[in-house]
Write a protein that holds these residues in place. Structure first.
Motif, PDB file in Angstrom:
ATOM      1  N   TRP A 470       0.823  -1.207   0.000  1.00 12.45           N
ATOM      2  CA  TRP A 470       0.000   0.000   0.000  1.00 12.45           C
ATOM      3  C   TRP A 470       0.860   1.261   0.000  1.00 12.45           C
ATOM      4  O   TRP A 470       0.433   2.298  -0.508  1.00 12.45           O
ATOM      5  N   VAL A 471       2.040   1.181   0.571  1.00 13.12           N
ATOM      6  CA  VAL A 471       2.929   2.343   0.622  1.00 13.12           C
ATOM      7  C   VAL A 471       4.011   2.207  -0.442  1.00 13.12           C
ATOM      8  O   VAL A 471       4.371   1.104  -0.857  1.00 13.12           O
ATOM      9  N   ASP A 472       4.519   3.346  -0.879  1.00 11.10           N
ATOM     10  CA  ASP A 472       5.680   3.346  -1.770  1.00 11.10           C
ATOM     11  C   ASP A 472       6.967   3.311  -0.962  1.00 11.10           C
ATOM     12  O   ASP A 472       7.980   2.774  -1.414  1.00 11.10           O
ATOM     13  N   TYR A 473       6.916   3.906   0.215  1.00 11.71           N
ATOM     14  CA  TYR A 473       8.074   3.814   1.112  1.00 11.71           C
ATOM     15  C   TYR A 473       7.581   3.754   2.549  1.00 11.71           C
ATOM     16  O   TYR A 473       6.513   4.288   2.891  1.00 11.71           O
ATOM     17  N   LEU A 474       8.328   3.075   3.378  1.00 10.61           N
ATOM     18  CA  LEU A 474       8.072   3.035   4.815  1.00 10.61           C
ATOM     19  C   LEU A 474       9.294   3.619   5.501  1.00 10.61           C
ATOM     20  O   LEU A 474      10.435   3.283   5.147  1.00 10.61           O
ATOM     21  N   ALA A 475       9.046   4.484   6.480  1.00 11.12           N
ATOM     22  CA  ALA A 475      10.136   5.150   7.197  1.00 11.12           C
ATOM     23  C   ALA A 475      10.009   4.860   8.688  1.00 11.12           C
ATOM     24  O   ALA A 475       9.643   5.737   9.476  1.00 11.12           O
ATOM     25  N   PRO A 476      10.293   3.609   9.107  1.00 15.31           N
ATOM     26  CA  PRO A 476      10.178   3.291  10.538  1.00 15.31           C
ATOM     27  C   PRO A 476      11.062   4.211  11.372  1.00 15.31           C
ATOM     28  O   PRO A 476      12.227   4.433  11.046  1.00 15.31           O
ATOM     29  N   GLN A 477      10.490   4.762  12.409  1.00 13.81           N
ATOM     30  CA  GLN A 477      11.230   5.701  13.254  1.00 13.81           C
ATOM     31  C   GLN A 477      12.156   4.909  14.183  1.00 13.81           C
ATOM     32  O   GLN A 477      11.753   4.469  15.255  1.00 13.81           O
TER      33      GLN A 477
END
Length: 658
Positions: A470-477
């Motif tokens: 669903w996302v193009d990128y994931l940026a886990p904190q």
């Protein structure tokens, strides 16, 4: 293009009409007394000299030796003398000029290339371009190569047939001369399928990296520095921050535009943010649109702008007075106190629709490069308190719903994420969709990890969003240090990379707010960036830093360190291959002379230019230039310039040497 050009009746369907009319407008060519142009008539050497005399006024460089067949009273005597003195034309043995002889195409092209000093790289494959290249006289091969590189050759009806020994027609000579004016930047380009376009190209590339920073507006954390500044003061602050980003070679800004059910932009759906003016609902004075301004300023600096939304947070400060159309004012029954904050109920349809509609409104009206959500879904837990969505859940159960409370909450969030993903892709398939969830999915995943359970306490199933694509990128904190095992940066990053079955991009978030010179120093951040880079082959393609304040204040010298080391050289953002945009065409009319590179104006699909220098067998990216730039001063060397579109897709590089 000039709209009121002379119209010759015999060229209205002619392939060279636009070129002829442009030159006629400039009084370089003329028609005959019967108002015709006679485009297919051969040009004599005297006529050619006369055309050059009008088109390219310049002083002579060599003394004139009179031709025996050009008497002083010849109608073109002055032009012939000038064409000799300026080096355009020479004569034949015995001091003959042959003024009434038709000029062959090869002579006309060679005269223009030589007289105007067109350079040749020596790499033009004449035999590949022209099927009749064997007919080019040996003395003219260099000049024809130079004319080809300059883009002045026109071959009608076949681009592959040069016909070098054929008499040049009035139409052909008009196009030759016009193309020279284009090369000299004295005329706009005219498209024609019969122009021979050859440039030396190279496949250029460099190590891509997403280099982004969050710019928070809530609590005036990063921008603006305080509420109530004038519009000019706000704009000046933002320009300063963006200039710092540009100097750091950052290529993306994550700008918070909806911190608490409000708007940092002109909206009919939600009120102006309190963090702009000090009063919710009050527009900046004098009026301007901060998001529109930020987008324009970012794109001038080759920085992507991702609009950052908080989908459910309604208020962070009890001092803020919510006004219509804020959801707390219009639908207070679905907005709940939570500690010192207000929080919207993610299970309420009006809340879901408001978040979706607000985000889609920005997507449709603004030229954003990305849509971004952070880690705030259901609120972070408060000891001894339960989120008060009992009525909403009971209504769901009464309507036939069977999910448990926890699964229902997760599904509420999932539905918004999937809905956004579907509509963003349908309406603007070039816009990126990214989320930056809490960096620990669940304690024990992987085994050594301890901490908050985002899946069970924030009801954020971020692994599902990633694995569903669903996302193009994931940026886990990943806001923890490298070494402590319970929340280890590399261990967590490896876990996210390993569970990325849909091969989405991973841009871990890094916490600059922790920099204290003790347990957290700049070296820790540098090591985290290097760990990320070592996983680039597994799609860990860059970092997002929280937040801009640390760079702006140069905390512990981090801005200095990034400028001289970490981000010393520029980089384009990684290409996300499943997103679609028009591929850019290579730069046109690329020239190298007098220590300057010049090229033609950008088309609408071009966001920027990438300038490379050849170092041995490698191409080194020197600069990423805004699309408005068409000239740059450089030293001696071999360079390539490529066109870059909004998704950072590059054309081949056009190669030139100085």
């Amino acid at each position: 293009m000039v709209t009121s050009s002379p119209r010759f009746p015999d060229i209205q369907t002619h392939w060279a009409r636009l070129f002829i009319e442009e030159l006629a407008q400039r009084r370089i060519v003329r028609g005959f007394e019967d108002q015709t142009f006679r485009p297919n008539r051969a040009v004599t050497r005297a006529e050619f000299a006369a055309l050059l005399f009008v088109a390219f006024p310049r002083a002579g460089t060599r003394p004139y030796v009179p031709f025996g067949d050009v008497p002083a009273n010849h109608w073109a005597a002055s032009a012939i003398r000038w064409s000799y003195e300026t080096g355009f034309l020479s004569g034949y043995p015995g001091r003959q000029f042959r003024p009434n002889e038709s000029i062959p195409r090869v002579q006309a092209l060679a005269a223009l290339a030589g007289g105007l000093g067109f350079p040749s790289s020596g790499k033009v494959p004449l035999a590949s371009l022209y099927q009749d290249s064997a007919q080019i006289p040996g003395w003219a091969t260099g000049a024809i190569a130079a004319a080809t590189e300059a883009g002045i050759v026109v071959n009608y009806p076949s681009r592959e047939q040069l016909n070098p020994l054929q008499a040049a027609t009035r139409a052909e000579v008009a196009v030759f001369i016009y193309q020279c004016l284009v090369y000299l930047e004295q005329a706009p380009a005219i498209a024609s399928e019969y122009l021979v376009q050859w440039v030396q190209t190279a496949n250029v590339s460099h190590r891509r990296e997403f280099r982004a920073v969050w710019m928070a507006t809530v609590w005036n954390s990063d921008f603006p520095s305080q509420a109530g500044l004038s519009s000019q003061e706000q704009q000046a602050e933002l320009i300063t921050l963006l200039n710092q980003m540009q100097a750091l070679n950052l290529n993306a800004l994550i700008l918070q535009v909806r911190p608490e059910g409000d708007a940092l932009y002109a909206s009919q759906l939600e009120p102006w943010s309190n963090w702009l003016t000090g009063t919710q609902g009050k527009a900046p004075e004098p009026f301007y649109d901060p998001l529109e301004f930020a987008i324009a300023q970012c794109h001038q600096r080759n920085i992507e702008l991702h609009a950052w939304f908080n989908p459910y947070r309604a208020r962070t400060s009890q001092r803020t007075v919510n006004v219509r159309p804020h959801l707390a004012a219009t639908n207070p029954d679905v907005v709940y106190p939570w500690g010192t904050q207000l929080w919207m109920d993610p299970g309420a349809r009006v809340v879901q629709d408001r978040a979706f509609n607000v985000i889609m409104d920005v997507l449709r009206r603004y030229d954003v490069d990305g849509i971004h959500l952070d880690d705030y879904f259901y609120p972070y837990p408060i000891a001894g308190q339960t989120f008060p969505d009992h009525n909403t859940y009971q209504a769901y159960r009464a309507s036939g719903g069977s999910l448990s409370l926890a699964d229902w909450r997760r599904e509420n969030v999932n539905q918004l994420i999937q809905r956004l993903a579907t509509r963003i892709r349908a309406e603007k398939p070039h816009v990126k969709f990214g989320i930056s969830p809490f960096g620990i999915y669940r304690p024990g995943q992987p085994e050594q990890i301890r901490g908050l359970d985002a899946y069970d306490q924030l009801y954020a199933d971020s692994l599902k969003w990633l694995q569903q694509g669903w996302v193009d990128y994931l940026a886990p904190q990943l806001y923890w240090r490298i070494d402590p095992p319970a929340q280890s940066y590399p261990v967590l990053l490896n876990w996210w990379v390993e569970n990325n079955s849909k091969q989405r991009h991973i841009y871990p978030g890094n916490n600059l707010g922790q920099l204290d010179g003790k347990s957290w120093d700049v070296a820790e951040i540098e090591r985290q960036v290097e760990i990320t880079r070592n996983l680039s082959s597994r799609l860990a393609m860059g970092n997002i830093f929280f937040s801009m304040r640390a760079f702006a204040s140069n905390r512990l010298g981090i801005r200095d360190r990034f400028q001289i080391a970490t981000y010393r050289t520029p980089a384009l953002a990684p290409v996300i291959p499943w997103l679609k945009a028009t591929l850019p065409s290579p730069p046109q009319q690329v020239r190298a002379q007098n220590n300057q590179l010049t090229w033609g104006s950008a088309s609408s699909s071009i966001r920027s230019w990438a300038l490379y220098r050849q170092d041995g067998n490698q191409w080194t990216l020197l600069q990423v230039l805004p699309a408005a730039i068409t000239r740059i001063t450089v030293g001696r060397g071999t360079y390539a310039i490529s066109a870059v579109n909004r998704l950072s897709q590059e054309s081949v590089g056009v190669v030139v040497s100085l």
